[in-house]
Design a protein around this motif. Structure first.
Motif, PDB file in Angstrom:
ATOM      1  N   ALA A   1     -41.761  13.214  32.758  1.00  0.00           N
ATOM      2  CA  ALA A   1     -41.846  14.043  31.731  1.00  0.00           C
ATOM      3  C   ALA A   1     -40.614  13.987  30.782  1.00  0.00           C
ATOM      4  CB  ALA A   1     -42.203  15.344  32.393  1.00  0.00           C
TER       5      ALA A   1
ATOM      6  N   GLY B   1     -40.802  11.950  27.932  1.00  0.00           N
ATOM      7  CA  GLY B   1     -41.553  12.324  27.031  1.00  0.00           C
ATOM      8  C   GLY B   1     -40.870  13.550  26.435  1.00  0.00           C
TER       9      GLY B   1
ATOM     10  N   GLY C   1     -53.611  12.253  29.217  1.00  0.00           N
ATOM     11  CA  GLY C   1     -52.696  12.359  30.151  1.00  0.00           C
ATOM     12  C   GLY C   1     -53.565  13.141  31.443  1.00  0.00           C
TER      13      GLY C   1
ATOM     14  N   THR D   1     -54.495  11.462  35.104  1.00  0.00           N
ATOM     15  CA  THR D   1     -54.313  12.345  36.481  1.00  0.00           C
ATOM     16  C   THR D   1     -55.358  12.857  37.160  1.00  0.00           C
ATOM     17  OG1 THR D   1     -52.441  13.107  35.006  1.00  0.00           O
ATOM     18  CG2 THR D   1     -52.683  14.322  37.100  1.00  0.00           C
TER      19      THR D   1
ATOM     20  N   GLN E   1     -49.576  13.898  26.387  1.00  0.00           N
ATOM     21  CA  GLN E   1     -49.695  13.105  27.460  1.00  0.00           C
ATOM     22  C   GLN E   1     -48.966  13.922  28.682  1.00  0.00           C
ATOM     23  OE1 GLN E   1     -48.671   8.907  26.039  1.00  0.00           O
ATOM     24  NE2 GLN E   1     -50.510   8.601  26.835  1.00  0.00           N
ATOM     25  N   SER E   2     -47.754  14.345  28.279  1.00  0.00           N
ATOM     26  CA  SER E   2     -46.661  14.948  29.171  1.00  0.00           C
ATOM     27  C   SER E   2     -47.231  16.288  29.681  1.00  0.00           C
ATOM     28  CB  SER E   2     -45.448  15.065  28.562  1.00  0.00           C
ATOM     29  OG  SER E   2     -44.746  13.806  28.231  1.00  0.00           O
TER      30      SER E   2
ATOM     31  N   ALA F   1     -50.719  15.807  31.526  1.00  0.00           N
ATOM     32  CA  ALA F   1     -50.493  15.037  33.161  1.00  0.00           C
ATOM     33  C   ALA F   1     -49.748  16.281  34.145  1.00  0.00           C
ATOM     34  CB  ALA F   1     -49.538  13.803  33.031  1.00  0.00           C
TER      35      ALA F   1
END
Length: 421
Positions: A63, A66, A250, A254, A369-370, A373
């Motif tokens: 993370a 990102g 993300g 996950t 995405q960060s 996820a």
């Protein structure tokens, strides 16, 4: 907020294709140069879990990469707009290669976890924005060196190729990380990424197209458009929409990992995810052949609607087979939606701010995405897989809602590129 200039308003005769203008070496170099970025997040996670034995720290470190990219990506794009891509990319190639090596040393050393996170953020902050800058470079070539009549279709095809290239790289990158980590050592992917960064990002910077300065800028290189032009509703809605796509990416991966872990096969999550990725890349390339009458604002609504319908099936999946069906449908929608959003970003970029806009959009995907996820992982671990599968649905809803808002905003966009509407 118009790209039209005396250079681009005149009617030009038919000329060479973009492939001939840029050259085959450009596309090969630009493709390989974006591979290290696809390796970084997974590579960081792999080496941290191996060296420190902490999955939690691994997730936080990924993370941090990102976050570093999100914070500095648009600034690097602005620097490229101001001073040109060549110098900025050369500096980043060396800095990022060094940060990857420094991170590897830090993670295997006795440094506190905080220094590991700081080094990871440094990797993200110095990450060369190859994909956005490639888009910006090609858009400039299209607008300044191709006939007006061919620009719209060529631009659509270029955004389609770039999005397909991104998705291909983000499928192959993690695979390459796994091969290097298994065959050599957990640190090998990061060292390999450092070498690729220095060599191929450097080559991307030194390519002749890197010297090209947009005619839309003054002789002193300053962008004529004010920074405030970047905050117009017509552009911000594209950023919001692409942020939703990033959250979806993300969250979906996950949640899928959690879904397969419940069935005792978490390692197969990547294979199932590939069903969506392959379909998405193929359909993204197909956007170039859609008829002009199927406008960009209509494409956003239609394909994001398909994405939303596919995501709603996640509420009913009960086996890998039904999950594959849902992923296949979502793949039909996600690729063309992403291409359409980048096309809107290119069309609505203020004068001299093309690289800034493209890095804003690229950072939007990374931030999404960060967030996706991290949020989905926390929900899956604390509550369960079923609630976690709601996050991709919500993200798809955000993408569709942004497309709906964009439908109305497009009707008031005073650009020559209104054909996009």
């Amino acid at each position: 907020m118009t790209h039209a200039s005396p250079h681009t308003q005149t009617i030009r005769s038919d000329g060479p294709s973009l492939f001939r203008l840029a050259g085959l070496p450009y596309f090969l170099i630009a493709f390989i140069a974006r591979l290290p970025f696809a390796m970084m997040v997974v590579g960081v996670l792999t080496v941290v879990v191996s060296a420190r034995g902490s999955l939690s720290l691994g997730g936080l470190t990924s993370a941090a990469v990102g976050i570093g990219t999100a914070c500095f990506g648009p600034l690097l794009g602005a620097a490229a707009d101001r001073w040109g891509q060549r110098g900025v990319l050369l500096a980043l190639a060396l800095a990022n290669g060094a940060m990857l090596v420094v991170f590897t040393v830090v993670v295997y050393g006795a440094a506190a976890d905080g220094f590991v996170l700081l080094a990871a953020a440094g990797i993200g902050a110095t990450a060369p924005q190859v994909a956005p800058l490639s888009r910006s470079r090609l858009v400039t070539i299209i607008r300044e060196r191709m006939p007006d009549a061919r620009q719209s279709r060529t631009l659509s095809g270029t955004m389609a190729y770039e999005s397909a290239a991104d998705e291909t790289v983000f499928v192959f990158g993690p695979f390459l990380v796994g091969v290097l980590a298994s065959a050599l050592a957990p640190w090998a992917p990061l060292v390999g990424a450092a070498a690729l960064t220095v060599l191929f990002v450097g080559a991307f910077a030194l390519h002749p197209s890197g010297r090209h300065v947009s005619q839309e800028r003054g002789a002193d290189g300053k962008a004529p458009s004010a920074v405030s032009e970047l905050f117009r509703p017509q552009l911000l809605i594209v950023v919001l929409g692409i942020l939703g796509v990033g959250i979806f990416f993300g969250a979906m991966l996950t949640a899928l990992t959690s879904f397969m872990a419940d069935r005792g096969a978490p390692e197969q999550a990547g294979l199932l995810y590939g069903v969506m990725g392959v379909g998405s890349a193929i359909l993204a390339l197909g956007v170039a052949w859609l008829p002009p009458a199927f406008t960009l604002r209509a494409r956003w609504l239609v394909f994001s609607g398909i994405l939303l319908v596919g995501s709603l099936l996640l509420l009913f999946v009960d086996s890998p087979v039904t999950m594959m069906v849902a992923l296949g449908i979502m793949g039909i929608g996600i690729g063309p939606t992403l291409v359409t959003q980048y096309s809107f970003g290119a069309a609505r970029s203020p004068l001299g701010r093309s690289a800034t806009v493209m890095t804003m959009l690229g950072s939007g995907v990374v931030v999404g995405q960060s967030l996706g996820a991290a949020t989905t992982g926390e929900i899956a671990e604390s509550i369960g897989t079923a609630p976690a599968l709601l996050i991709p649905v919500i993200a798809a809803g955000v993408v569709f809602a942004a497309g709906l808002v964009n439908w109305f905003l497009s009707r008031t966009t005073p650009r020559a590129a209104r054909v996009a509407a």
